[in-house]
Write a protein that holds these residues in place. Structure first.
Motif, mmCIF file in Angstrom:
data_model
loop_
_atom_site.group_PDB
_atom_site.id
_atom_site.type_symbol
_atom_site.label_atom_id
_atom_site.label_comp_id
_atom_site.label_asym_id
_atom_site.label_seq_id
_atom_site.Cartn_x
_atom_site.Cartn_y
_atom_site.Cartn_z
ATOM 1 N N SER A 197 2.505 -2.137 6.997
ATOM 2 C CA SER A 197 2.030 -1.557 8.404
ATOM 3 C C SER A 197 2.803 -0.104 8.604
ATOM 4 N N LEU A 198 2.291 0.651 9.706
ATOM 5 C CA LEU A 198 2.868 1.705 9.965
ATOM 6 C C LEU A 198 4.373 1.951 9.980
ATOM 7 N N ARG A 199 4.829 0.878 10.812
ATOM 8 C CA ARG A 199 6.404 0.646 10.989
ATOM 9 C C ARG A 199 7.145 0.501 9.480
ATOM 10 N N ASP A 209 -4.004 1.287 0.979
ATOM 11 C CA ASP A 209 -3.747 2.460 -0.024
ATOM 12 C C ASP A 209 -4.366 3.800 0.130
ATOM 13 N N GLY A 210 -3.809 4.677 -0.004
ATOM 14 C CA GLY A 210 -4.550 6.220 0.081
ATOM 15 C C GLY A 210 -4.629 6.426 1.593
ATOM 16 N N ASP A 211 -4.038 5.946 2.552
ATOM 17 C CA ASP A 211 -3.953 6.547 3.916
ATOM 18 C C ASP A 211 -3.114 7.548 4.228
ATOM 19 N N THR A 212 -3.393 8.502 5.097
ATOM 20 C CA THR A 212 -2.358 9.513 5.129
ATOM 21 C C THR A 212 -1.721 9.401 6.721
ATOM 22 N N HIS A 223 -1.919 8.794 12.135
ATOM 23 C CA HIS A 223 -2.363 8.020 11.058
ATOM 24 C C HIS A 223 -3.823 7.957 10.848
ATOM 25 N N ASN A 224 -4.436 8.812 9.555
ATOM 26 C CA ASN A 224 -5.636 8.808 9.294
ATOM 27 C C ASN A 224 -6.514 9.593 10.617
ATOM 28 N N GLY A 225 -5.649 10.542 11.024
ATOM 29 C CA GLY A 225 -6.273 11.263 11.969
ATOM 30 C C GLY A 225 -6.160 10.645 13.531
ATOM 31 N N THR A 226 -5.524 9.486 13.538
ATOM 32 C CA THR A 226 -5.308 9.076 14.895
ATOM 33 C C THR A 226 -4.048 9.327 15.308
ATOM 34 N N PRO A 240 0.841 -1.414 0.048
ATOM 35 C CA PRO A 240 0.101 -0.049 0.114
ATOM 36 C C PRO A 240 0.970 1.334 0.052
ATOM 37 N N SER A 241 0.318 2.194 -0.744
ATOM 38 C CA SER A 241 1.024 3.482 -0.871
ATOM 39 C C SER A 241 0.228 4.600 0.211
ATOM 40 N N VAL A 242 0.932 5.294 0.855
ATOM 41 C CA VAL A 242 0.278 6.328 1.860
ATOM 42 C C VAL A 242 0.969 7.742 1.402
ATOM 43 N N THR A 243 0.327 8.577 1.767
ATOM 44 C CA THR A 243 0.790 9.944 1.743
ATOM 45 C C THR A 243 1.332 10.572 3.054
#
Lengths: 96, 350
Positions: free
Chosen positions: A32-34, A83-86, A66-69, A6-9
């Motif tokens: 994952s976030l890591r 995909d699309g997470d920020t 992460h997505n506001g959290t 997944p690709s995140v911004t």
């Protein structure tokens, strides 16, 4: 796409513009976030000492959402991403 | 001759250029929002700046022209997992093609490629007395580095609240050199440390003649820091932070402050004291400086000389005011600026 991570911004605060040559929005990927954060500092190694201390922890006043959290509220960084997470970095505002 | 000052403040850097040292122009801020803690014009060309943020930590940047800056990717760093933290780079000095960075938490790093990559100096950073190193009010910082132009293997460094160290073998081993200096705090185990050096200057005629503005007073050594003795005749106070020497006249400049618990200019008048006899005596050289209601101090890195004839002297205050003299402190001009707290001033002849 199958097999692709997944690709995140990742969005950075303006104070870090000198570090990235003025870029505040970057792409990073991982399951994952890591993994995403590892990929981020692999792509932009100059960011690493500004986001993490020598123990590998976020610097004290660096906030990562992460997505506001707020990721400090999570059990850890082994959280799946999509995909699309920020991911948004901010500095903790305290004092006056 | 024109002079360019790099002025580092708590919120960015400024270029202050003096055409003929008479007409001054200010540009900036660069690194807006960052502390600019040290600067250096490299012998091989280009500029180096050390920056730091209370949030994002320190970094070193390089620039060809002083306008476009690029962060060094492989900057000074303690190893991953280390309990030391790299918080700030306090000084940048170059000698014989090697750049030295004195840092907080106290340590020394060197670069042999113009700042692109850095190596620690383990003989100092892992010194046997390290367990007794205690931070002073400004932090546990290595802020001064001196060289011996007659001996490449001999280097001195100063660490706040720890003391002066000297190596005679190119940095492999370092020995504390503080005999004759009062303790700031006495360590139970290591009696040779606990001395709070604030800044040092060196006589270009004799690298073993070193001047030391210490927490406990103004000192001088004539034997390469083997021993120290106070030289405060004429000073209103032995306490202060910067000390610089003009290479042309060998005049010394310092800014005494009222006792360490206040750290303020005595009587609300900032005064520069000058010694024209290598520290035997000191006299005020403050004409033109604010004479009342002036309570900004001058930090250890915020005073510089340009070594021209006659010598220019420059200083910035914690109140953000900037003061220049083009005649060895005989007359001062207060530039019409109010910058953030000034941490660093260096002067470069254009």
């Amino acid at each position: 796409m199958r097999g692709m991570k997944p690709s995140v911004t990742v969005q950075l605060p303006s104070l870090l513009e000198p570090v990235t040559g003025g870029v505040r929005k970057l792409a990073a990927s991982g399951e994952s976030l890591r993994e995403v954060l590892d990929d981020l500092v692999a792509r932009e190694p100059r960011l690493k000492p500004h986001l993490f201390n020598e123990a590998g922890e976020f610097r004290r006043h660096v906030l990562c959402f992460h997505n506001g959290t707020n990721t400090r509220w999570l059990e850890g960084l082994d959280v799946p991403v999509a995909d699309g997470d920020t991911i948004l970095f901010m500095q903790a505002v305290s004092g006056g | 001759m024109d002079v360019r000052l790099m002025v580092g403040t708590s919120k960015g850097g400024f270029w202050v250029t003096g055409k003929g040292r008479r007409e001054w122009a200010v540009e900036g801020p660069f690194f807006k929002g960052w502390k600019v803690t040290a600067g250096l014009r490299l012998a091989g060309g280009g500029w180096m700046a050390a920056v730091a943020s209370d949030i994002y930590g320190p970094a070193i940047f390089l620039s060809e022209d002083g306008e476009e800056w690029e962060q060094v990717a492989d900057g000074p760093a303690y190893p991953d997992g280390d309990d030391r933290r790299l918080r700030q780079i306090w000084t940048l000095r170059e000698n014989r093609g090697t750049v030295y960075a004195g840092v907080q938490d106290a340590g020394l790093f060197t670069s042999g490629d113009g700042g692109r990559s850095w190596e620690p100096v383990p003989g100092l950073n892992d010194h046997e007395t390290r367990g007794g190193w205690m931070p002073g009010a400004g932090g546990l910082c290595c802020h001064a580095v001196l060289f011996d132009h007659t001996n490449p293997d001999r280097v001195w460094c100063g660490i706040s609240a720890v003391g002066v160290f000297r190596t005679d073998d190119g940095g492999a081993t370092w020995i504390p050199r503080n005999r004759g200096v009062y303790w700031a705090h006495e360590d139970e185990e290591f009696k040779e440390i606990g001395h709070c050096v604030h800044a040092m200057a060196q006589d270009p005629d004799d690298p073993d003649r070193i001047f030391r503005q210490d927490h406990s007073g103004m000192y001088r050594s004539g034997d390469g820091a083997e021993s120290w003795a106070k030289n405060e005749r004429g000073l209103p106070s032995g306490f202060g932070f910067p000390i610089v020497m003009d290479d042309s006249t060998r005049y010394l400049f310092a800014v005494p402050l009222e006792a360490d618990q206040y750290r303020l200019p005595a009587g609300g008048a900032i005064q520069v004291f000058r010694s024209t006899d290598r520290g035997d005596s000191w006299h005020s050289a403050s004409a033109g400086l604010p004479s009342e209601h002036s309570y900004g101090g001058v930090l250890r890195g915020a005073m510089a000389v340009d070594n021209l004839i006659p010598g220019g002297v420059y200083m910035g205050t914690t109140s953000g005011t900037l003061h220049v003299s083009r005649d060895l402190g005989e007359n001062w001009k207060n530039l019409p600026v109010m910058l953030p707290r000034i941490l660093h001033v260096s002067a470069w002849v254009e």
